[in-house]
Write an enzyme that holds these catalytic residues in place. Structure first.
Site, PDB file in Angstrom:
ATOM      1  CG  HIS A   1      -2.169 -10.512 -14.110  1.00  0.00           C
ATOM      2  ND1 HIS A   1      -0.791 -10.521 -14.096  1.00  0.00           N
ATOM      3  CD2 HIS A   1      -2.525  -9.225 -14.351  1.00  0.00           C
ATOM      4  CE1 HIS A   1      -0.333  -9.307 -14.317  1.00  0.00           C
ATOM      5  NE2 HIS A   1      -1.367  -8.497 -14.484  1.00  0.00           N
ATOM      6  CD  GLU A   2      -5.645  -7.265 -13.837  1.00  0.00           C
ATOM      7  OE1 GLU A   2      -5.343  -6.421 -12.970  1.00  0.00           O
ATOM      8  OE2 GLU A   2      -5.146  -7.266 -14.977  1.00  0.00           O
TER       9      GLU A   2
ATOM     10  CG  HIS B   1      -1.569  -6.492  -9.953  1.00  0.00           C
ATOM     11  ND1 HIS B   1      -0.225  -6.193  -9.931  1.00  0.00           N
ATOM     12  CD2 HIS B   1      -1.874  -6.727 -11.255  1.00  0.00           C
ATOM     13  CE1 HIS B   1       0.266  -6.240 -11.155  1.00  0.00           C
ATOM     14  NE2 HIS B   1      -0.711  -6.567 -11.979  1.00  0.00           N
TER      15      HIS B   1
ATOM     16  CD  GLU C   1       1.401  -5.346 -14.615  1.00  0.00           C
ATOM     17  OE1 GLU C   1       0.854  -6.409 -14.996  1.00  0.00           O
ATOM     18  OE2 GLU C   1       0.783  -4.426 -14.075  1.00  0.00           O
TER      19      GLU C   1
END
Length: 483
Positions: free
Chosen positions: A279-280, A283, A344
């Site tokens: 997930h990070e 980004h 997100e």
């Protein structure tokens, strides 16, 4: 000190040559040493104008031309009446501030300018005599169509300008507005990395620490398995584990991963950690920071017009301050926070794909957010409604990830990954929470003595209940995936 400006051709270069034969010439108090060519040449282009200075300790350089490639080494003569120790050198380039950083610095100044302008317009209007005000109203009424046309032309120009800055998201193909380029934001990321390294310098765990090694291995594994994505393969990923109880992790656009030990103590297994890292990293891969800054930049510029109007129309400064506050809150609730939640959700989707290609059990993703929801309830952490937050609620993230898991499992299977166990961790977690709740009710019926003796975690299943999940950190080095 004597300063000479020597103009040389655009194609001239400074070269480093090895000389075998030398021939000395004297001219105007200077020794000119001719150096023939060697087989290896290393050249660097210079600018059109070169400065000639005369410090004593300066090294001597060689000047080459592209014509017949004759190179000359210029050394000073101690008896030269004009120069003492001249040498060629180029001026050091002056680096400009990155555009995003410059915008951040000018942002408060823009708001102050809008406030002063609006307040000045209001005072100017109040100071006008009644007849002048009437003339101004008549002038506006007679030219209202010209003013409307001018505003329409300005809006069309603004729309065309925004259309020229549309970009396509790397993985999802979504069309987005990107005022700041990825290259410009990389410059800002380098400055941000230095600031974080200075802030967390004393809190970083050693690279020999097992926690750092686990995160390092997972990040490199994610990068290796997703190297078909240019935004992943073009970045040099590095890991920094911060000793802090904060349950947080983030990745900068330049590939620096910051993982807090509080997050490592929250995840139940390596699969959950892989989903979090995916997930990070998503980004950074998608360039969300530059995209969010671009939207904020456009919204702020449009808000300046409204802010000026508020301070011009409100009869008192107190009402103008109140209107300014309301305008900022509406801007956040209508634009900034919904867009942040959208990014997100996109990072959850792409991060799950990155984890699936890394052969992680993507079914652990929804379980992690279920744990986070119950953890917040047990620790009494205050929660805000989703419409006021920059992140989706834990429950909505669980719902979205549950919907994306089947596609992620298909992607994982297409990547020739080892088969997953038949037991779904989502089902196991749900049953474990139910068992924990029933056990707590039984302990409550048993009286104070029974309540003082909590049941220990089963030895065979140390993560069978939420209490055990919160009390015991898995030995990450022993359960790393064999990939």
């Amino acid at each position: 000190m004597v300063l000479l400006y020597v103009n040389i051709l655009r194609n001239s270069r400074f070269c480093s040559l090895s000389a075998h034969l030398t021939r000395n010439y004297k001219q105007a108090g200077l020794h000119v040493k001719k150096v023939p060519f060697s087989s290896q040449i290393s050249c660097y282009r210079t600018t059109n104008s070169v400065h000639l200075r005369s410090p004593q300790t300066a090294p001597h350089l060689l000047l080459c031309s592209n014509g017949r490639r004759a190179c000359f080494q210029i050394t000073p003569s101690p008896t030269s009446p004009l120069l003492s120790g001249p040498h060629f050198h180029t001026s050091a380039p002056v680096r400009a501030l990155p555009a995003p950083l410059l915008w951040l610095l000018l942002k408060p100044l823009q708001k102050i300018t809008a406030v002063i302008l609006g307040r000045s317009i209001r005072k100017w209007w109040v100071a006008l005599p009644p007849n002048r005000r009437q003339l101004m109203r008549e002038w506006v009424r007679h030219r209202r169509w010209h003013l409307i046309s001018g505003a329409g032309v300005a809006m069309v120009i603004l729309a065309l300008l925004l259309l020229t800055h549309l970009d396509e998201s790397p993985v999802t193909g979504r069309t987005r507005l990107l005022v700041f380029s990825r290259e410009k934001y990389m410059e800002l990321a380098a400055l941000t990395s230095e600031a974080y390294m200075e802030e967390f310098g004393e809190l970083l765990v050693p690279v020999t620490d097992p926690r750092h090694q686990v995160v390092e291995r997972l990040v490199q594994h994610l990068a290796e398995r997703n190297k078909d994505i240019p935004e992943v393969s073009d970045v040099s990923w590095s890991v920094h584990v911060v000793q802090s109880p904060n349950v947080n992790a983030f990745v900068l656009p330049d590939g620096k991963v910051f993982m807090f030990t509080g997050m490592l103590e929250t995840v139940a297994d390596v699969h959950q950690l892989t989903v979090v890292l995916g997930h990070e990293m998503a980004h950074a891969v998608l360039g969300h920071s530059a995209e969010q800054a671009s939207l904020s930049h456009v919204v702020d510029l449009l808000s300046l017009i409204l802010l000026t109007a508020i301070w011009a129309v409100c009869p008192r400064d107190s009402l103008a301050v109140l209107g300014h506050w309301v305008q900022e809150k509406l801007s956040q609730l209508m634009f900034s926070r919904p867009y942040s939640r959208k990014l997100e959700a996109e990072a959850d989707q792409v991060g799950l794909q990155l984890a699936a290609k890394a052969c992680a059990d993507v079914r652990a993703g929804p379980v992690f957010w279920q744990q986070m929801e119950i953890r917040d309830q047990l620790t009494g952490e205050t929660t805000v409604p989703e419409w006021m937050s920059t992140h989706p609620s834990h429950r909505n993230r669980v719902t979205q990830l549950d919907r994306l898991v089947p596609q992620a499992l298909e992607l994982r299977e297409s990547c020739v990954c080892p088969a997953l166990p038949a037991t779904d961790p989502r089902v196991v977690f749900t049953k474990s929470v139910r068992v924990m709740l029933e056990a707590s009710k039984n302990q409550g019926r048993g009286g104070p003595e029974g309540a003082r003796k909590p049941r220990p975690c089963p030895a065979a299943q140390p993560h069978s209940s939420l209490a055990c999940l919160l009390l015991y950190l898995p030995k990450m080095t022993s359960i790393l995936p064999q990939m």
